[in-house]
Design a protein around this motif. Structure first.
Motif, PDB file in Angstrom:
ATOM      1  N   VAL A  54     -19.121   4.679  11.875  1.00 22.09           N
ATOM      2  CA  VAL A  54     -18.707   4.715  10.494  1.00 22.09           C
ATOM      3  C   VAL A  54     -18.008   6.051  10.265  1.00 22.09           C
ATOM      4  O   VAL A  54     -18.635   7.093  10.390  1.00 22.09           O
ATOM      5  CB  VAL A  54     -19.933   4.613   9.574  1.00 22.09           C
ATOM      6  N   PRO A  55     -16.718   6.040   9.943  1.00 19.16           N
ATOM      7  CA  PRO A  55     -16.080   7.326   9.684  1.00 19.16           C
ATOM      8  C   PRO A  55     -16.657   7.947   8.422  1.00 19.16           C
ATOM      9  O   PRO A  55     -17.078   7.221   7.522  1.00 19.16           O
ATOM     10  CB  PRO A  55     -14.604   6.961   9.494  1.00 19.16           C
ATOM     11  N   PRO A  56     -16.698   9.264   8.329  1.00 16.50           N
ATOM     12  CA  PRO A  56     -17.273   9.873   7.128  1.00 16.50           C
ATOM     13  C   PRO A  56     -16.447   9.537   5.897  1.00 16.50           C
ATOM     14  O   PRO A  56     -15.240   9.321   5.993  1.00 16.50           O
ATOM     15  CB  PRO A  56     -17.222  11.371   7.428  1.00 16.50           C
ATOM     16  N   TYR A  57     -17.105   9.450   4.776  1.00 19.54           N
ATOM     17  CA  TYR A  57     -16.420   9.182   3.513  1.00 19.54           C
ATOM     18  C   TYR A  57     -15.357  10.234   3.287  1.00 19.54           C
ATOM     19  O   TYR A  57     -15.608  11.424   3.419  1.00 19.54           O
ATOM     20  CB  TYR A  57     -17.450   9.187   2.380  1.00 19.54           C
ATOM     21  N   PRO A  81     -16.350   6.141  -6.605  1.00 16.13           N
ATOM     22  CA  PRO A  81     -15.043   6.235  -5.947  1.00 16.13           C
ATOM     23  C   PRO A  81     -14.672   4.938  -5.229  1.00 16.13           C
ATOM     24  O   PRO A  81     -13.522   4.741  -4.860  1.00 16.13           O
ATOM     25  CB  PRO A  81     -15.241   7.369  -4.945  1.00 16.13           C
ATOM     26  N   LYS A  82     -15.640   4.067  -5.042  1.00 18.18           N
ATOM     27  CA  LYS A  82     -15.395   2.766  -4.405  1.00 18.18           C
ATOM     28  C   LYS A  82     -15.386   1.698  -5.495  1.00 18.18           C
ATOM     29  O   LYS A  82     -16.103   1.817  -6.489  1.00 18.18           O
ATOM     30  CB  LYS A  82     -16.503   2.445  -3.395  1.00 18.18           C
ATOM     31  N   LEU A 134     -21.406   6.169   1.513  1.00 20.00           N
ATOM     32  CA  LEU A 134     -21.908   6.882   0.330  1.00 20.00           C
ATOM     33  C   LEU A 134     -23.427   7.069   0.311  1.00 20.00           C
ATOM     34  O   LEU A 134     -23.932   7.821  -0.505  1.00 20.00           O
ATOM     35  CB  LEU A 134     -21.470   6.153  -0.947  1.00 20.00           C
ATOM     36  N   PHE A 135     -24.128   6.401   1.190  1.00 14.25           N
ATOM     37  CA  PHE A 135     -25.595   6.441   1.154  1.00 14.25           C
ATOM     38  C   PHE A 135     -26.114   7.885   1.151  1.00 14.25           C
ATOM     39  O   PHE A 135     -26.839   8.291   0.242  1.00 14.25           O
ATOM     40  CB  PHE A 135     -26.152   5.675   2.357  1.00 14.25           C
ATOM     41  N   GLN A 136     -25.728   8.660   2.133  1.00 15.19           N
ATOM     42  CA  GLN A 136     -26.253  10.017   2.262  1.00 15.19           C
ATOM     43  C   GLN A 136     -25.709  10.949   1.171  1.00 15.19           C
ATOM     44  O   GLN A 136     -26.485  11.604   0.482  1.00 15.19           O
ATOM     45  CB  GLN A 136     -25.952  10.554   3.668  1.00 15.19           C
ATOM     46  N   PRO A 137     -24.377  11.020   0.961  1.00 21.53           N
ATOM     47  CA  PRO A 137     -23.883  11.913  -0.082  1.00 21.53           C
ATOM     48  C   PRO A 137     -24.443  11.585  -1.459  1.00 21.53           C
ATOM     49  O   PRO A 137     -24.766  12.495  -2.223  1.00 21.53           O
ATOM     50  CB  PRO A 137     -22.367  11.716  -0.066  1.00 21.53           C
ATOM     51  N   ASP A 688     -31.655   3.640  11.517  1.00 25.42           N
ATOM     52  CA  ASP A 688     -32.245   3.874  10.193  1.00 25.42           C
ATOM     53  C   ASP A 688     -31.235   4.296   9.128  1.00 25.42           C
ATOM     54  O   ASP A 688     -31.606   4.837   8.100  1.00 25.42           O
ATOM     55  CB  ASP A 688     -33.393   4.886  10.304  1.00 25.42           C
ATOM     56  N   ILE A 689     -29.957   4.039   9.374  1.00 22.03           N
ATOM     57  CA  ILE A 689     -28.952   4.285   8.341  1.00 22.03           C
ATOM     58  C   ILE A 689     -28.236   2.970   8.037  1.00 22.03           C
ATOM     59  O   ILE A 689     -28.218   2.074   8.876  1.00 22.03           O
ATOM     60  CB  ILE A 689     -27.914   5.341   8.789  1.00 22.03           C
ATOM     61  N   PRO A 690     -27.655   2.843   6.843  1.00 23.12           N
ATOM     62  CA  PRO A 690     -26.938   1.592   6.527  1.00 23.12           C
ATOM     63  C   PRO A 690     -25.638   1.510   7.325  1.00 23.12           C
ATOM     64  O   PRO A 690     -24.900   2.483   7.416  1.00 23.12           O
ATOM     65  CB  PRO A 690     -26.622   1.706   5.031  1.00 23.12           C
ATOM     66  N   LEU A 691     -25.385   0.356   7.876  1.00 25.82           N
ATOM     67  CA  LEU A 691     -24.163   0.116   8.648  1.00 25.82           C
ATOM     68  C   LEU A 691     -23.315  -0.942   7.931  1.00 25.82           C
ATOM     69  O   LEU A 691     -23.800  -1.633   7.038  1.00 25.82           O
ATOM     70  CB  LEU A 691     -24.522  -0.377  10.052  1.00 25.82           C
TER      71      LEU A 691
END
Lengths: 724, 164
Positions: A54-57, A81-82, A134-137, A688-691
């Motif tokens: 997943v490229p960074p936002y 932003p999305k 966007l999950f982490q930010p 453990d992260i959203p894909l």
């Protein structure tokens, strides 16, 4: 009052950020955190990324990229932003905000940011990346916001920070209560804390739960405003003349009979198009029929002409994967199959269009778009305005599927508004949608394989030809092509995932076709996986092997290979998968990995009177952490049905130099009667992260159906749409 | 020409060209935007409304034929704040994705349930022929069966009350 941070270059940072405060009407406080800067990677990294990561936002690149507002009613508005095009992103974002800010779901609203009122994504909404990026930010931002206001609340309540509790957006301490809104309105100087430690996912009330969509009640009542529903005071209605013929250009225009038609205000002739502006849409349409247009046609394109152009061996060659040796072209033990997929239309339900108002050196454009930032630049450039004088407002999208990654028609609406000095609304007719789509490119595939004596694959090759997907798109500057050397969109799913085979390769042949082709949900994945997984199945039959074991032994033992094995094994276990045929009914299996999310489908197919029907689909997707499992399932169901539509029904063809059909029905799509009555989706959390979720389930559907049909009929179908 | 009809319980008189499709009168003159334009050729069902209780694809229905009739659009389907049985079922199964085609499907389903209160899968396949590009058909079918149940419960409880 509005708060906005400066850019922060570190994507994983939880360091102190600097905030600016500025005025804003009707709201109390807005906060944004640092930009997650997209770093231009080298070619290899990009190619890997297209396959797995997943490229960074990317944010806007220069400014803070996420906004909150706190309203006087103590609700939180996130300016996303999305955009929301049905994928459920707004609901997922609201869940994160509610949990990290300790408010109820019904206290959170999510709006698509406009260029004037928020920070929009500098690139796009697409690639199934919204939640993944966007999950982490967003967690960090919401947590920082909560802590900052929590600390201020302690000061106002006159108690220690530790003595203040927060629940439902209300801070309590020393026997008194303060809402977010009350605290925010009293703050004179914001003291920004270090980003706090995030809550453990297990402690979330909403995140990870099947929360109902925040937009569903409005949608059930027909309330949301889509681009087609937008209006501005004193607005006129317009329509545009576009070419029907592939490659045709405007030669001459005679508007004599049109200009006197009832309701017509103005007809404008521009480079390549004509705009008819009238008091109502039916009047504009009636006048359009009276405009005489002569077209310059360089060539009468035919179906065969396109097929000759688009084939393996033609165009720009790029080896996208190479391991071990190649198969000799005259190897008598090689098995070779060819596959094709047709031109596909987006056929999203809401036609493209825009409402534009251009006046006094400023432009406002309201539309459904996946590329807000890019549309702003296009309109600014066309009108000779500074981008900050162009405001792009994005509504709900009546479907995206990649079609709205090209919304340059905003420019036409803006030019028409400038020419009449009034707001203008303009949209495509359905015929124009079908003939002027940015189509899913047709593809051609040659699969080659060779078995060992004991029935294992020792060679596997995928040679594939495609029209533009990423190349010539506004998202990929021309300069990127020489860096990448390949069309990264057409490449999706094109590489071989069976990395335990000693010799394998994937070779792309790229050709730009005479009509626009571009992003279509899942890009190359649908056709590439159809070719590869149909061929794998055929080779397992040739080897007289069980198709499950045959696949499992070709998958590597690394994390990626294990995650793919896992989805296959789970789907097999859930269905008691077998190769038997009874009552013209059989199962088919296929798998793929897209953007890091492996997916396996087992379909049950029946054949009656030469008609293929999908009775049941069992889908296992490893999507990592599911922020909203119900909406992840909805995306799987939608992908499966859209996939069934594409692989059993849909096809655009060239006739008399034009693309047909031009209407629903004639463009055969899956309807209620064609959708499986049973879809059983099982989600696996392999990481453990959203894909990405919205596209990966499209991968295996074509081959899974074809593999079942092979069992029933003995025929290997090699051309989409599959017909007996 | 002058056209009068009752829409969502309200009398309206419009001054329009009688051949204007009813869809545009509803959307652009009366500003009811819940009824959608999808194709303009009655091929997708996004513009489905009820005219005198029958489902009609309003993009291909000249406004002059609506003279004196009773029209219901998605905005008038619910009974005040109480959602129609079809809307309740849609909410229960979280049907909408992009949402654009949904008013048309909901209106088609409401018309179907008036005609066939407890439709079979085959009835649904034959009657619900609108287009949804997000592919929400799977949940819609479940919601249609559920709407039939909700409607039946409502009718039986009303008749019980009426008996009292």
């Amino acid at each position: 009052m509005t708060l906005q941070s400066n850019a922060n270059k570190n994507p994983k940072s939880s360091s102190r950020r600097k905030f600016l405060i500025r005025g804003s009407i009707g709201t109390i406080g807005v906060l944004a955190l640092g930009t997650y800067v997209f770093r231009n990677p080298l070619r290899r990294t990009v190619l890997e990324m297209a396959e797995t990561l997943v490229p960074p936002y990317s944010g806007s690149g220069t400014e803070a990229n996420l906004w909150f507002e706190i309203t006087n009613e103590n609700s939180i508005i996130l300016h996303s932003p999305k955009v929301e095009m049905g994928q459920g992103t707004f609901t997922g974002l609201a869940q994160i905000v509610a949990d990290e800010m300790e408010v109820n779901m019904n206290q959170v609203m999510v709006k698509a940011a406009a260029t004037d009122t928020g920070i929009v994504d500098g690139m796009s909404t697409g690639g199934s990346l919204s939640i993944a990026q966007l999950f982490q930010p967003l967690r960090e931002m919401a947590a920082t916001m909560r802590l900052m206001i929590h600390q201020e609340a302690a000061g106002l309540l006159g108690v220690a920070v530790e003595a203040v509790s927060i629940s439902n957006g209300v801070f309590s301490g020393g026997g008194k209560n303060l809402t977010y809104a009350e605290v925010a309105s009293k703050i004179k100087e914001w003291k920004l804390p270090e980003t706090p430690e995030l809550k453990p996912i297990s402690s979330y009330k909403y995140v990870g739960k099947p929360v109902k969509r925040i937009d569903q009640l409005a949608k059930i009542k027909g309330e949301p405003v889509f681009g087609m529903d937008a209006s501005l005071p004193n607005m006129l209605h317009a329509t545009v003349i576009r070419p029907e013929h592939v490659g045709a250009t405007l030669k001459s225009v005679d508007t004599t009979n049109a200009i006197s038609m009832p309701g017509v205000v103005k007809i404008i002739e521009q480079e390549g198009w004509v705009g008819i502006i009238a008091n109502s849409f039916p009047e504009a349409l009636a006048a359009k029929r009276k405009v005489k247009v002569e077209w310059e046609k360089s060539k009468e394109w035919t179906e065969e002409g396109i097929r000759d152009l688009l084939k393996v061996g033609n165009g720009n060659k790029m080896i996208t994967q190479k391991e071990g040796a190649t198969i000799d072209s005259d190897d008598p033990n090689a098995t070779i199959y060819e596959f094709t997929s047709p031109i596909g239309a987006h056929a999203q339900m809401e036609p493209n269009g825009a409402v534009a108002s251009v006046k006094d050196g400023k432009a406002t454009v309201i539309l459904s778009t996946q590329v807000i930032g890019i549309t702003q630049k296009q309109v600014a450039e066309a009108l000779g305005l500074e981008p900050e004088n162009v405001n792009i407002i994005c509504t709900y999208l009546g479907g995206g599927f990649g079609r709205r990654l090209n919304t340059s028609h905003a420019v036409q609406a803006a030019i028409m508004s400038r020419e009449v000095g009034r707001p203008v609304k303009y949209f495509f007719t359905r015929k124009e949608e079908f003939q002027n789509d940015t189509f899913r490119p047709p593809t051609h595939h040659i699969m080659k394989g060779r078995l060992t004596e004991n029935g294992s694959l020792e060679h596997l090759e995928h040679h594939y030809a495609s029209g533009d997907v990423a190349i010539n798109s506004v998202l990929m500057p021309a300069a990127m092509h020489s860096v990448l050397g390949t069309d990264v969109g057409a490449m999706r799913g094109g590489n071989i995932m069976y990395n335990a085979i000693p010799n394998y390769r994937a070779v792309q042949w790229h050709t730009t076709l005479p009509f626009a082709t571009s992003w279509w949900r899942s890009l190359g994945l649908l056709a590439n996986t159809f070719a590869i997984e149909s061929f794998i199945d055929e080779m397992s039959i040739k080897a007289e092997r069980n198709p499950v074991e045959f696949r499992l032994e070709m998958l590597s033992n690394d994390e990626k290979g294990e995650r793919i094995k896992n989805v296959i094994q789970k789907a097999v276990a859930m269905t008691d998968f077998h190769s038997d045929v009874s009552n013209n009914r059989a199962m088919g299996l296929a798998a793929s990995i897209d953007a890091g999310s492996p997916c396996a489908h087992v379909v049950e197919v029946s054949v009656t009177d030469q008609k293929i029907k999908v009775e049941k689909v069992t889908c296992v997707l490893d999507c990592g952490f599911a922020v909203n499992p119900d909406q992840v399932k909805a995306q799987c169901e939608g992908s499966i049905i859209m996939g069934i539509s594409a692989v059993l029904h849909e096809k655009m063809t060239l006739k008399d130099g034009r693309l047909y059909p031009i209407i629903y029905g004639a463009y055969d799509m899956a309807l209620m009667k064609d959708a499986p009555k049973e879809i059983d989706v099982h989600l696996i959390q392999g990481v453990d992260i959203p894909l990405p979720v919205g596209e990966p389930p499209l991968g295996p559907i074509g081959a899974a159906i074809g593999n079942a049909v092979r069992r029933i009929t003995g025929k290997r179908l090699t051309d989409l749409p599959l017909k007996l | 020409m002058k056209i009068s009809f009752i829409i969502n319980g309200k009398n309206e008189t419009l001054e329009v060209d009688g051949n204007t499709p009813l869809l545009w009168a509803i959307r652009d003159v009366l500003d009811l935007k819940g009824t959608k334009f999808g194709c303009g050729k009655a091929a997708c069902g996004a513009c489905t409304i009820h005219v005198d209780g029958q489902q009609v694809r309003s993009c291909s229905y000249p406004v002059k034929y609506a003279e004196g009739k009773k029209i219901t659009t998605i905005e008038g389907l619910s009974n005040g704040s109480e959602l129609h049985a079809v809307q309740q079922a849609w909410e229960e199964f979280v049907v909408p994705q992009c949402g654009y085609c949904q008013p048309g499907f909901i209106m088609s389903t409401a018309a179907l349930l008036k005609q066939i209160p407890n439709p079979t899968d085959e009835d649904i396949d034959n009657a619900i022929i609108n287009v949804c590009r997000c592919g929400t058909y799977y949940r819609m079918r479940k919601a249609i069966h559920r709407a039939a149940e909700i409607q039946a419960e409502f009718i039986s409880s009303s008749s019980v009350n009426a008996d009292k």
